[in-house]
Design a protein around this motif. Structure first.
Motif, PDB file in Angstrom:
ATOM      1  N   UNK A 137      15.356 -86.144   5.021  1.00  0.00           N
ATOM      2  CA  UNK A 137      16.218 -85.393   4.126  1.00  0.00           C
ATOM      3  C   UNK A 137      15.453 -84.496   3.179  1.00  0.00           C
ATOM      4  N   UNK A 138      14.326 -83.972   3.640  1.00  0.00           N
ATOM      5  CA  UNK A 138      13.522 -83.080   2.818  1.00  0.00           C
ATOM      6  C   UNK A 138      12.483 -83.780   1.974  1.00  0.00           C
ATOM      7  N   UNK A 139      12.408 -85.101   2.060  1.00  0.00           N
ATOM      8  CA  UNK A 139      11.394 -85.842   1.313  1.00  0.00           C
ATOM      9  C   UNK A 139      10.045 -85.725   2.023  1.00  0.00           C
ATOM     10  N   UNK A 140       8.977 -86.037   1.297  1.00  0.00           N
ATOM     11  CA  UNK A 140       7.643 -85.909   1.870  1.00  0.00           C
ATOM     12  C   UNK A 140       7.308 -87.129   2.713  1.00  0.00           C
ATOM     13  N   UNK A 141       6.685 -86.882   3.855  1.00  0.00           N
ATOM     14  CA  UNK A 141       6.346 -87.970   4.747  1.00  0.00           C
ATOM     15  C   UNK A 141       5.278 -87.588   5.736  1.00  0.00           C
ATOM     16  N   UNK A 142       4.824 -88.594   6.487  1.00  0.00           N
ATOM     17  CA  UNK A 142       3.738 -88.416   7.435  1.00  0.00           C
ATOM     18  C   UNK A 142       3.810 -89.543   8.456  1.00  0.00           C
ATOM     19  N   UNK A 143       2.929 -89.492   9.448  1.00  0.00           N
ATOM     20  CA  UNK A 143       2.868 -90.501  10.495  1.00  0.00           C
ATOM     21  C   UNK A 143       1.518 -91.232  10.429  1.00  0.00           C
ATOM     22  N   UNK A 144       1.353 -92.226   9.570  1.00  0.00           N
ATOM     23  CA  UNK A 144       0.074 -92.947   9.481  1.00  0.00           C
ATOM     24  C   UNK A 144      -0.040 -93.988  10.596  1.00  0.00           C
ATOM     25  N   UNK A 145      -0.553 -93.583  11.738  1.00  0.00           N
ATOM     26  CA  UNK A 145      -0.543 -94.417  12.940  1.00  0.00           C
ATOM     27  C   UNK A 145      -1.459 -95.628  12.779  1.00  0.00           C
ATOM     28  N   UNK A 146      -2.676 -95.436  12.275  1.00  0.00           N
ATOM     29  CA  UNK A 146      -3.598 -96.567  12.136  1.00  0.00           C
ATOM     30  C   UNK A 146      -3.063 -97.607  11.147  1.00  0.00           C
ATOM     31  N   UNK A 147      -2.503 -97.149  10.043  1.00  0.00           N
ATOM     32  CA  UNK A 147      -1.946 -98.086   9.066  1.00  0.00           C
ATOM     33  C   UNK A 147      -0.747 -98.824   9.661  1.00  0.00           C
ATOM     34  N   UNK A 148       0.078 -98.129  10.442  1.00  0.00           N
ATOM     35  CA  UNK A 148       1.233 -98.772  11.063  1.00  0.00           C
ATOM     36  C   UNK A 148       0.792 -99.828  12.074  1.00  0.00           C
ATOM     37  N   UNK A 149      -0.304 -99.563  12.797  1.00  0.00           N
ATOM     38  CA  UNK A 149      -0.812-100.557  13.749  1.00  0.00           C
ATOM     39  C   UNK A 149      -1.288-101.809  13.033  1.00  0.00           C
TER      40      UNK A 149
END
Length: 148
Positions: free
Chosen positions: A75-87
């Motif tokens: 919804x226009x908020x700031x974000x990213x895809x932290x793959x290593x942290x998610x793993x």
């Protein structure tokens, strides 16, 4: 020696715990992932993290988000895809789920999940101008309780 957790919990309640130490992942990204899964059911959190690893759903960053792109999915908020942290957090949740199954928790949900710095190893470049580039490790912990 038992590790101390960042929060106090009631020992009379049945709760499953898990902790991972000395991870080579940014503690800021780990904290952002923890903020997004806090309070979820364990299966929902694991599905969310699998979607993050597959780059289908972004993680909202509430802190440490200067010069970060906006996401339409948020919804226009700031974000990213932290793959290593998610793993790392997915592995931690799998461990906590196994502990919860061994204790007999039927419907576990995440009561407490947090990440922070563990160690800071200073490193200096050997040639040219001496430039510092510290090597930082992080830790993460989770506590699950039964929602009945």
């Amino acid at each position: 020696m038992a590790k101390k957790y960042m929060t106090t919990y009631d020992p009379s309640k049945k709760c499953a715990r898990a902790r991972i130490d000395d991870v080579n992942v940014s503690y800021k990204k780990l904290a952002a992932v923890c903020d997004n899964v806090r309070g979820m059911q364990i299966e929902d959190a694991m599905a969310f993290l699998k979607d993050v690893i597959a780059m289908k759903r972004p993680v909202r960053f509430r802190r440490w988000n200067k010069k970060m792109g906006h996401r339409r999915e948020l919804g226009g908020k700031k974000g990213r895809y932290p793959i290593n942290a998610a793993k790392v957090i997915l592995q931690l949740l799998k461990n906590a789920k196994a502990n919860a199954d061994a204790m007999g928790l039927l419907n576990p949900f995440i009561v407490h999940i947090a990440a922070n710095k563990k160690h800071n190893y200073p490193r200096i470049s050997p040639k040219g101008r001496p430039m510092m580039a510290d090597y930082e490790t992080a830790f993460a912990e989770v506590i699950l309780e039964d929602r009945s």
